[in-house]
Design a protein around this motif. Structure first.
Motif: not given
Ligand code: FES
Length: 108
Positions: A50-58, A88-94, A99-108
């Motif tokens: 699980h991640v939080y996806v920052d804008e503008p990438w979201l 795992c459901q976000v696939f990388i494109t050019a 892209m910046v993603v953040r991990m929730p508290e509890g995942q470390h």
């Protein structure tokens, strides 16, 4: 290769290079990013990626489709937000370079 930055809940920031066509989760696991356990190996069955996806990438990757396996699995995840995705459901494109993603508290 597109660069992806992972920010842990404690602020630890790591930038890695992702591979176009592979998932953001794979980029994390291949670079030993703490907080992305990916217990199910990308089968959309564990929510430990699980991640939080920052804008503008979201806006580029979008939200999970209503009724999808990802939406269902996220409903079981802790501390979801409107910008939650399973990496795992976000696939990388050019166009995801930077892209910046953040991990929730509890995942470390
Ligand atoms: Fe299990 Fe993403 S790796 S849901």
């Amino acid at each position: 290769m597109p660069k992806i930055t992972f920010i842990a809940h404690d602020g630890t920031t790591t930038t890695v290079e992702g591979v176009v066509g592979k998932s953001v989760m794979e980029a994390a696991v291949n670079n030993n990013i703490r907080g992305i356990d990916a217990d199910c190996g990308g089968e959309c069955a564990c929510a430990t990626c699980h991640v939080y996806v920052d804008e503008p990438w979201l806006s580029k990757v979008g939200l999970p489709e209503e009724g999808s396996n990802e939406a269902s699995m996220l409903s079981f995840a802790a501390v979801t937000q409107p910008d939650s995705r399973l990496s795992c459901q976000v696939f990388i494109t050019a166009e995801l370079d930077g892209m910046v993603v953040r991990m929730p508290e509890g995942q470390h």
